[in-house]
Design a protein around this motif. Structure first.
Motif, mmCIF file in Angstrom:
data_model
loop_
_atom_site.group_PDB
_atom_site.id
_atom_site.type_symbol
_atom_site.label_atom_id
_atom_site.label_comp_id
_atom_site.label_asym_id
_atom_site.label_seq_id
_atom_site.Cartn_x
_atom_site.Cartn_y
_atom_site.Cartn_z
ATOM 1 N N GLU A 16 0.831 -1.204 0.000
ATOM 2 C CA GLU A 16 0.000 0.000 0.000
ATOM 3 C C GLU A 16 0.869 1.259 0.000
ATOM 4 O OE1 GLU A 16 -3.311 0.342 -0.422
ATOM 5 O OE2 GLU A 16 -3.341 -1.813 -0.737
ATOM 6 N N LEU A 19 2.084 1.767 -3.512
ATOM 7 C CA LEU A 19 1.043 2.283 -4.407
ATOM 8 C C LEU A 19 0.864 3.786 -4.263
ATOM 9 C CD1 LEU A 19 -1.715 -0.464 -4.156
ATOM 10 C CD2 LEU A 19 -0.177 -0.010 -6.063
ATOM 11 N N ASP A 20 1.114 4.315 -3.078
ATOM 12 C CA ASP A 20 0.984 5.756 -2.860
ATOM 13 C C ASP A 20 1.964 6.558 -3.703
ATOM 14 O OD1 ASP A 20 -1.087 5.465 -1.113
ATOM 15 O OD2 ASP A 20 0.133 5.708 0.689
ATOM 16 N N LEU A 22 2.625 6.025 -6.850
ATOM 17 C CA LEU A 22 2.260 5.955 -8.272
ATOM 18 C C LEU A 22 1.240 7.016 -8.656
ATOM 19 C CD1 LEU A 22 1.813 2.088 -8.579
ATOM 20 C CD2 LEU A 22 3.867 3.439 -8.992
ATOM 21 N N ARG A 27 -1.412 3.447 -10.484
ATOM 22 C CA ARG A 27 -1.959 2.787 -9.296
ATOM 23 C C ARG A 27 -3.109 1.853 -9.687
ATOM 24 N NH1 ARG A 27 -3.726 7.059 -6.551
ATOM 25 N NH2 ARG A 27 -1.574 7.541 -5.995
ATOM 26 N N ARG A 31 -3.074 -2.159 -9.174
ATOM 27 C CA ARG A 31 -4.118 -2.808 -8.371
ATOM 28 C C ARG A 31 -4.871 -3.859 -9.185
ATOM 29 N NH1 ARG A 31 -5.960 2.223 -4.774
ATOM 30 N NH2 ARG A 31 -4.731 1.660 -2.942
ATOM 31 N N ALA A 71 5.476 2.845 -13.828
ATOM 32 C CA ALA A 71 5.162 2.338 -12.488
ATOM 33 C C ALA A 71 6.353 1.579 -11.921
ATOM 34 C CB ALA A 71 3.930 1.437 -12.541
#
Length: 97
Positions: A16, A19-20, A22, A27, A31, A71
């Motif tokens: 998590e 992901l912050d 991106l 993101r 996901r 990414a």
């Protein structure tokens, strides 16, 4: 990590946190791949752009390569990567940071 709203100390899973870092489209792609391992480039493009009224870019599959590449530049230093596994599609994998 301290919650900005209530000040409580929380534990944020590494994925998590990664992901912050991106952009929103990166993101969303990461996901999707994490939730549905094995998505092909075409299936990922469909999932990302199917809600666009115009259907997304004409070269959506090429855009997927760019999104994944961007990414990965942000994810690899944090120990993760989105990798194409040949015919088995994309997967999120742990890598050495």
């Amino acid at each position: 990590m301290t919650c900005p709203c209530c000040g409580a100390t929380t534990i944020v899973p590494a994925w998590e946190y990664a992901l912050d870092k991106l952009s929103p489209i990166e993101r969303r792609a990461a996901r999707l791949v994490a939730a549905m391992p094995g998505l092909t480039r075409r299936a990922l493009a469909h999932e990302l752009y199917s809600q666009n009224l115009d259907g997304g870019p004409d070269d959506a599959e090429k855009c997927i390569s760019v999104i994944v590449s961007r990414a990965n530049r942000k994810l690899v230093p944090l120990g993760f990567a989105v990798r194409a596994m040949g015919w088995d599609g994309y997967r999120v994998v742990k890598v050495a940071a």
